[in-house]
Scaffold this motif. Structure first.
Motif, PDB file in Angstrom:
ATOM      1  N   LEU A 146       1.517   2.763   0.680  1.00 28.68           N
ATOM      2  CA  LEU A 146       1.481   3.037  -0.756  1.00 28.68           C
ATOM      3  C   LEU A 146       1.702   4.520  -1.028  1.00 28.68           C
ATOM      4  O   LEU A 146       2.513   4.902  -1.881  1.00 28.68           O
ATOM      5  CB  LEU A 146       0.126   2.596  -1.319  1.00 28.68           C
ATOM      6  N   ARG A 147       1.013   5.383  -0.292  1.00 28.73           N
ATOM      7  CA  ARG A 147       1.140   6.824  -0.492  1.00 28.73           C
ATOM      8  C   ARG A 147       2.555   7.293  -0.157  1.00 28.73           C
ATOM      9  O   ARG A 147       3.126   8.145  -0.844  1.00 28.73           O
ATOM     10  CB  ARG A 147       0.105   7.563   0.353  1.00 28.73           C
ATOM     11  N   ALA A 148       3.128   6.738   0.915  1.00 28.91           N
ATOM     12  CA  ALA A 148       4.493   7.109   1.296  1.00 28.91           C
ATOM     13  C   ALA A 148       5.489   6.669   0.226  1.00 28.91           C
ATOM     14  O   ALA A 148       6.459   7.389  -0.073  1.00 28.91           O
ATOM     15  CB  ALA A 148       4.853   6.485   2.651  1.00 28.91           C
ATOM     16  N   TRP A 149       5.231   5.518  -0.376  1.00 30.99           N
ATOM     17  CA  TRP A 149       6.136   5.018  -1.427  1.00 30.99           C
ATOM     18  C   TRP A 149       6.056   5.901  -2.671  1.00 30.99           C
ATOM     19  O   TRP A 149       7.060   6.177  -3.314  1.00 30.99           O
ATOM     20  CB  TRP A 149       5.774   3.575  -1.757  1.00 30.99           C
ATOM     21  N   PHE A 150       4.856   6.361  -3.005  1.00 28.52           N
ATOM     22  CA  PHE A 150       4.708   7.257  -4.153  1.00 28.52           C
ATOM     23  C   PHE A 150       5.517   8.535  -3.953  1.00 28.52           C
ATOM     24  O   PHE A 150       6.000   9.132  -4.915  1.00 28.52           O
ATOM     25  CB  PHE A 150       3.237   7.623  -4.369  1.00 28.52           C
ATOM     26  N   ASP A 157      13.653   2.314   1.537  1.00 32.55           N
ATOM     27  CA  ASP A 157      14.362   2.643   2.776  1.00 32.55           C
ATOM     28  C   ASP A 157      13.818   3.932   3.390  1.00 32.55           C
ATOM     29  O   ASP A 157      13.660   4.024   4.616  1.00 32.55           O
ATOM     30  CB  ASP A 157      15.866   2.789   2.504  1.00 32.55           C
ATOM     31  N   LEU A 158      13.541   4.928   2.540  1.00 34.42           N
ATOM     32  CA  LEU A 158      12.995   6.189   3.030  1.00 34.42           C
ATOM     33  C   LEU A 158      11.586   6.000   3.584  1.00 34.42           C
ATOM     34  O   LEU A 158      11.202   6.627   4.577  1.00 34.42           O
ATOM     35  CB  LEU A 158      12.997   7.229   1.911  1.00 34.42           C
ATOM     36  N   VAL A 159      10.809   5.136   2.927  1.00 31.67           N
ATOM     37  CA  VAL A 159       9.461   4.840   3.418  1.00 31.67           C
ATOM     38  C   VAL A 159       9.537   4.209   4.801  1.00 31.67           C
ATOM     39  O   VAL A 159       8.806   4.590   5.724  1.00 31.67           O
ATOM     40  CB  VAL A 159       8.725   3.893   2.451  1.00 31.67           C
ATOM     41  N   ALA A 160      10.436   3.236   4.953  1.00 33.13           N
ATOM     42  CA  ALA A 160      10.588   2.552   6.230  1.00 33.13           C
ATOM     43  C   ALA A 160      10.981   3.525   7.343  1.00 33.13           C
ATOM     44  O   ALA A 160      10.435   3.480   8.451  1.00 33.13           O
ATOM     45  CB  ALA A 160      11.646   1.453   6.100  1.00 33.13           C
ATOM     46  N   LYS A 171      10.462   6.781   7.387  1.00 29.95           N
ATOM     47  CA  LYS A 171       9.366   7.726   7.632  1.00 29.95           C
ATOM     48  C   LYS A 171       8.275   7.111   8.494  1.00 29.95           C
ATOM     49  O   LYS A 171       7.723   7.777   9.391  1.00 29.95           O
ATOM     50  CB  LYS A 171       8.777   8.189   6.296  1.00 29.95           C
ATOM     51  N   LEU A 172       7.952   5.844   8.252  1.00 30.78           N
ATOM     52  CA  LEU A 172       6.852   5.198   8.968  1.00 30.78           C
ATOM     53  C   LEU A 172       7.321   4.386  10.172  1.00 30.78           C
ATOM     54  O   LEU A 172       6.502   3.768  10.859  1.00 30.78           O
ATOM     55  CB  LEU A 172       6.079   4.288   8.007  1.00 30.78           C
ATOM     56  N   ASN A 173       8.644   4.379  10.397  1.00 33.58           N
ATOM     57  CA  ASN A 173       9.225   3.666  11.529  1.00 33.58           C
ATOM     58  C   ASN A 173       8.896   2.164  11.487  1.00 33.58           C
ATOM     59  O   ASN A 173       8.498   1.557  12.479  1.00 33.58           O
ATOM     60  CB  ASN A 173       8.747   4.266  12.862  1.00 33.58           C
ATOM     61  N   ILE A 174       9.062   1.590  10.294  1.00 34.22           N
ATOM     62  CA  ILE A 174       8.880   0.154  10.109  1.00 34.22           C
ATOM     63  C   ILE A 174      10.070  -0.363   9.309  1.00 34.22           C
ATOM     64  O   ILE A 174      10.897   0.419   8.828  1.00 34.22           O
ATOM     65  CB  ILE A 174       7.567  -0.169   9.364  1.00 34.22           C
ATOM     66  N   SER A 175      10.178  -1.676   9.177  1.00 33.81           N
ATOM     67  CA  SER A 175      11.302  -2.236   8.440  1.00 33.81           C
ATOM     68  C   SER A 175      11.033  -2.216   6.935  1.00 33.81           C
ATOM     69  O   SER A 175       9.880  -2.147   6.493  1.00 33.81           O
ATOM     70  CB  SER A 175      11.557  -3.680   8.881  1.00 33.81           C
ATOM     71  N   VAL A 176      12.106  -2.296   6.163  1.00 33.01           N
ATOM     72  CA  VAL A 176      11.969  -2.367   4.709  1.00 33.01           C
ATOM     73  C   VAL A 176      11.194  -3.625   4.324  1.00 33.01           C
ATOM     74  O   VAL A 176      10.389  -3.612   3.386  1.00 33.01           O
ATOM     75  CB  VAL A 176      13.351  -2.355   4.034  1.00 33.01           C
ATOM     76  N   LYS A 177      11.422  -4.701   5.071  1.00 34.82           N
ATOM     77  CA  LYS A 177      10.696  -5.947   4.789  1.00 34.82           C
ATOM     78  C   LYS A 177       9.195  -5.752   4.952  1.00 34.82           C
ATOM     79  O   LYS A 177       8.399  -6.269   4.153  1.00 34.82           O
ATOM     80  CB  LYS A 177      11.191  -7.060   5.722  1.00 34.82           C
ATOM     81  N   THR A 178       8.813  -4.981   5.972  1.00 34.60           N
ATOM     82  CA  THR A 178       7.386  -4.708   6.192  1.00 34.60           C
ATOM     83  C   THR A 178       6.820  -3.860   5.059  1.00 34.60           C
ATOM     84  O   THR A 178       5.697  -4.071   4.598  1.00 34.60           O
ATOM     85  CB  THR A 178       7.172  -3.996   7.533  1.00 34.60           C
ATOM     86  N   VAL A 179       7.612  -2.898   4.586  1.00 31.99           N
ATOM     87  CA  VAL A 179       7.199  -2.092   3.431  1.00 31.99           C
ATOM     88  C   VAL A 179       6.953  -2.999   2.233  1.00 31.99           C
ATOM     89  O   VAL A 179       5.924  -2.907   1.560  1.00 31.99           O
ATOM     90  CB  VAL A 179       8.267  -1.028   3.090  1.00 31.99           C
ATOM     91  N   ASP A 180       7.918  -3.895   1.971  1.00 30.89           N
ATOM     92  CA  ASP A 180       7.780  -4.838   0.856  1.00 30.89           C
ATOM     93  C   ASP A 180       6.525  -5.697   0.995  1.00 30.89           C
ATOM     94  O   ASP A 180       5.811  -5.956   0.009  1.00 30.89           O
ATOM     95  CB  ASP A 180       9.003  -5.749   0.779  1.00 30.89           C
ATOM     96  N   THR A 181       6.261  -6.136   2.227  1.00 29.79           N
ATOM     97  CA  THR A 181       5.101  -6.996   2.473  1.00 29.79           C
ATOM     98  C   THR A 181       3.801  -6.273   2.139  1.00 29.79           C
ATOM     99  O   THR A 181       2.917  -6.816   1.474  1.00 29.79           O
ATOM    100  CB  THR A 181       5.079  -7.458   3.940  1.00 29.79           C
ATOM    101  N   HIS A 182       3.682  -5.021   2.601  1.00 30.94           N
ATOM    102  CA  HIS A 182       2.458  -4.259   2.341  1.00 30.94           C
ATOM    103  C   HIS A 182       2.275  -4.007   0.837  1.00 30.94           C
ATOM    104  O   HIS A 182       1.163  -4.149   0.308  1.00 30.94           O
ATOM    105  CB  HIS A 182       2.489  -2.934   3.100  1.00 30.94           C
ATOM    106  N   ILE A 183       3.348  -3.633   0.167  1.00 32.48           N
ATOM    107  CA  ILE A 183       3.243  -3.348  -1.271  1.00 32.48           C
ATOM    108  C   ILE A 183       2.884  -4.615  -2.041  1.00 32.48           C
ATOM    109  O   ILE A 183       2.068  -4.584  -2.968  1.00 32.48           O
ATOM    110  CB  ILE A 183       4.555  -2.733  -1.794  1.00 32.48           C
TER     111      ILE A 183
END
Length: 225
Positions: free
Chosen positions: A155-159, A165-168, A170-182
């Motif tokens: 969440l903080r990285a997305w803010f 894509d940039l969040v993914a 930065k955190l070395n995870i997939s965009v799908k994983t970012v979407d899942t967490h959000i």
């Protein structure tokens, strides 16, 4: 409020407090015009006080009897309230925030926090000073969703980012994983009756709950930081 002079009405039964707040606000950037209600709630509802952008509110209008009812009335009527009180106990702080105060400051917190809190409230935004942040961090109120460390990190990285894509990256995870967490965060907020359907709504929730401070958010968004 951009380009307009901010006005605040202070209701406090100590004249020295009102004078001090006026002194700080007159020297703020941008400056804030302060109206002293002289501890009379009638002056908050009528005349210049009734038109003020922000109400700086002392809970102890009646000795040993926090004025929660007056706070509720102010919020229910659309007033933007910053509570400025000597009370520092968790129950009082949380009750004020739950009633709708945009900020709660202890009177030991000076202009470095009160002035930004008034500026934020004038724009309809919450402000989290250190004392409130500590209370919220320790809060076990069921109305506040419990996020995992990873959810908070995403969440903080997305803010701080312009895209998922940039969040993914930065955190070395997939965009799908970012979407899942959000999405999980959104569900947790919805489950406690505080829906956050957009990014801006999530930012507002995070600020209100002390997951991030306004200073941190500004630093994240500053390209030179």
């Amino acid at each position: 409020m951009a380009g307009e002079r901010i006005t605040a009405v202070i209701v406090d039964d100590h004249t020295a407090i009102a004078a001090g707040v006026r002194y700080w606000c007159e020297r703020a950037i941008p400056p804030i015009d302060v109206i002293d209600a002289q501890a009379q709630m009638a002056n908050v509802w009528t005349g210049p006080g009734g038109r003020a952008d922000v109400v700086v509110f002392d809970l102890e209008l009646v000795p040993k009897n926090p004025a929660f009812g007056e706070l509720r009335r102010l919020v229910d009527n659309g007033r933007r309230v910053v509570v400025y009180s000597q009370h520092a106990d968790t129950a009082t702080v949380l009750k004020c925030i739950n009633l709708g105060a945009l900020a709660y400051l202890a009177k030991t917190e000076g202009p470095e926090h009160l002035v930004p809190a008034i500026h934020a409230a004038a724009d309809g935004r919450a402000y989290t000073p250190p004392s409130l942040g500590g209370v919220l961090a320790a809060d076990d109120d069921p109305s506040r969703p419990r996020l995992s460390l990873r959810e908070s990190e995403v969440l903080r990285a997305w803010f701080a980012s312009s895209s998922k894509d940039l969040v993914a990256a930065k955190l070395n995870i997939s965009v799908k994983t970012v979407d899942t967490h959000i999405e999980r965060v959104r569900v947790k907020y919805a489950n406690v009756g505080r829906a956050a359907r957009t990014k801006s709504e999530l930012v507002a929730r995070a600020l209100h709950d002390g997951l991030i401070t306004l200073v941190e958010l500004d630093e994240m968004m500053d390209p030179d930081s």
